[in-house]
Design a protein around this motif. Sequence first.
Motif, PDB file in Angstrom:
ATOM      1  N   GLU A 227     -19.259  24.202 -52.252  1.00  0.00           N
ATOM      2  CA  GLU A 227     -18.107  23.988 -51.355  1.00  0.00           C
ATOM      3  C   GLU A 227     -18.579  23.278 -50.089  1.00  0.00           C
ATOM      4  O   GLU A 227     -17.947  22.336 -49.614  1.00  0.00           O
ATOM      5  CB  GLU A 227     -17.469  25.329 -50.979  1.00  0.00           C
ATOM      6  N   GLN A 228     -19.728  23.719 -49.563  1.00  0.00           N
ATOM      7  CA  GLN A 228     -20.252  23.083 -48.344  1.00  0.00           C
ATOM      8  C   GLN A 228     -20.610  21.614 -48.582  1.00  0.00           C
ATOM      9  O   GLN A 228     -20.478  20.778 -47.703  1.00  0.00           O
ATOM     10  CB  GLN A 228     -21.470  23.843 -47.827  1.00  0.00           C
TER      11      GLN A 228
ATOM     12  N   GLY B  80     -19.011  19.706 -50.500  1.00  0.00           N
ATOM     13  CA  GLY B  80     -17.774  18.965 -50.810  1.00  0.00           C
ATOM     14  C   GLY B  80     -17.651  18.628 -52.294  1.00  0.00           C
ATOM     15  O   GLY B  80     -16.997  17.651 -52.668  1.00  0.00           O
TER      16      GLY B  80
ATOM     17  N   THR C 211     -13.994  23.289 -54.750  1.00  0.00           N
ATOM     18  CA  THR C 211     -13.074  23.853 -53.772  1.00  0.00           C
ATOM     19  C   THR C 211     -12.193  24.919 -54.422  1.00  0.00           C
ATOM     20  O   THR C 211     -12.062  24.955 -55.652  1.00  0.00           O
ATOM     21  CB  THR C 211     -12.245  22.717 -53.114  1.00  0.00           C
ATOM     22  N   ARG C 212     -11.608  25.785 -53.595  1.00  0.00           N
ATOM     23  CA  ARG C 212     -10.667  26.804 -54.097  1.00  0.00           C
ATOM     24  C   ARG C 212      -9.267  26.305 -53.808  1.00  0.00           C
ATOM     25  O   ARG C 212      -9.017  25.781 -52.721  1.00  0.00           O
ATOM     26  CB  ARG C 212     -10.823  28.124 -53.333  1.00  0.00           C
ATOM     27  N   ARG C 213      -8.389  26.489 -54.780  1.00  0.00           N
ATOM     28  CA  ARG C 213      -7.007  26.056 -54.566  1.00  0.00           C
ATOM     29  C   ARG C 213      -6.122  27.284 -54.754  1.00  0.00           C
ATOM     30  O   ARG C 213      -6.237  27.967 -55.772  1.00  0.00           O
ATOM     31  CB  ARG C 213      -6.670  24.984 -55.608  1.00  0.00           C
TER      32      ARG C 213
ATOM     33  N   THR D 287     -14.008  18.801 -56.725  1.00  0.00           N
ATOM     34  CA  THR D 287     -13.417  17.684 -55.986  1.00  0.00           C
ATOM     35  C   THR D 287     -13.641  16.422 -56.832  1.00  0.00           C
ATOM     36  O   THR D 287     -14.469  16.441 -57.763  1.00  0.00           O
ATOM     37  CB  THR D 287     -14.125  17.510 -54.631  1.00  0.00           C
TER      38      THR D 287
END
Length: 373
Positions: free
Chosen positions: A337-338, A340, A343-345, A357
């Motif tokens: 996540e850091q 990029g 991601t969480r949706r 992503t």
Amino acid sequence: MSGSVRHLYVHMPFCAHRCGYCDFVTVVGREGLHGRYVDALLAELELEREVLAQPPETVFLGGGTPTFTEVDELRRLLEALPSASEVTVEANPETVTAELARFLREAGVTRVSLGAQTFRADLLRVLERQAGPDDVRRAFYHLRDASFDNISLDLLHGIPGQSTSDLALDIEEALALAPEHLSYYELEAKPGTRFTHAHGAELTRQAEAMEGYFELVIERLTDAGYRWYETANFCLAADQRDLRAQHNLAYWLGRDYLGLGIGAVSTFGGERRRNTPRLHAYLAALEGGGSPSREIEVLDERVRADERLMLGLRLDTGLSFADAGESLDDAALERLEQLGLATRRVGEDGPETLVLTPRGRRLGGAVTVELLA
Ligand SMILES: C[S@@+](CC[C@H](N)C(=O)[O-])C[C@H]1O[C@@H](n2cnc3c(N)ncnc32)[C@H](O)[C@@H]1O
Ligand code: SF4
């Protein structure tokens, strides 16, 4: 009795010729055996029928070259298979005449997947394909004339001798036909094959260019209004219909399916089984009233969750945290996540999902492997 498996795959192995790069389960010629093979498929369907939902949601006739099968035998098969809201047939361009296109439509086929590969005559020859670029276009128009409104094209990048500008032109040729769906695969050269021997150094050069090819495909197709819904698959997003390949989507969502025919794979009841790829052994077993010999792999919940994670992350919709289960490495997710890449949706009322992503999806397998606990 109606079962719970909603997806049926039927393998039609016969091809007019074996393309050098292909290592699918295929049988060249043997026109005399098409009728016996269809009988065996229908016998296998009877043996397995109770696992299948009635009606199933999708039926997929893959190959081999289903449209090379003698037309009376193909008719007999299509008439006997259960109807479904999506019935796909794979077709090679040189086999698609106006009559064949009409026949498929009348037989209840709703979607055709046409093996174009490239629109360059020299590259089609490298692949040892039987069709030329005009055959691909002609087949496409025959299908449209027979009122098919869901046509997919299979295309390849990384063909020996292909340049970036060849690929860019291929993409434009494909877009000019306005297919509802496109599968753009990387050419996979299997070590030890005749094809890999013949094109060794050039295949190494192509492998180095693959990342750039993939970027070009994604950029051009998404600019043209296609949804990049799976790593190698794109569909028109312009109207109200969901034009994703529903049968393949079932595989990517980790659903159960029944496969009939030589080499066919099934997954249900906590097992994955693979039918013998040997034509005569398959025919003999079914003609004797029995099941074909099979390799069986037991799928425990952990294996299934790992597979759901690997496959689900290929989709633009990702997968729910519940589906990932114990397979997800939380610390790795934080790192990605850091960076990029993941991601969480949070859906409005749906479950929280994990998605890669666009950059993460481009990197694909390498990112997914990181996420496995
Ligand atoms: C197995 S074929 C069956 C359908 C049909 N006979 C055809 O050739 O289009 C399905 C797709 O797999 C692709 N394919 C076969 N071998 C491949 C390889 N080594 N790498 C990538 N795609 C491959 C073919 O190009 C084709 O589009
Ligand atoms: S026609 Fe399709 S299935 Fe047959 S050998 Fe060529 S790529 Fe493989």
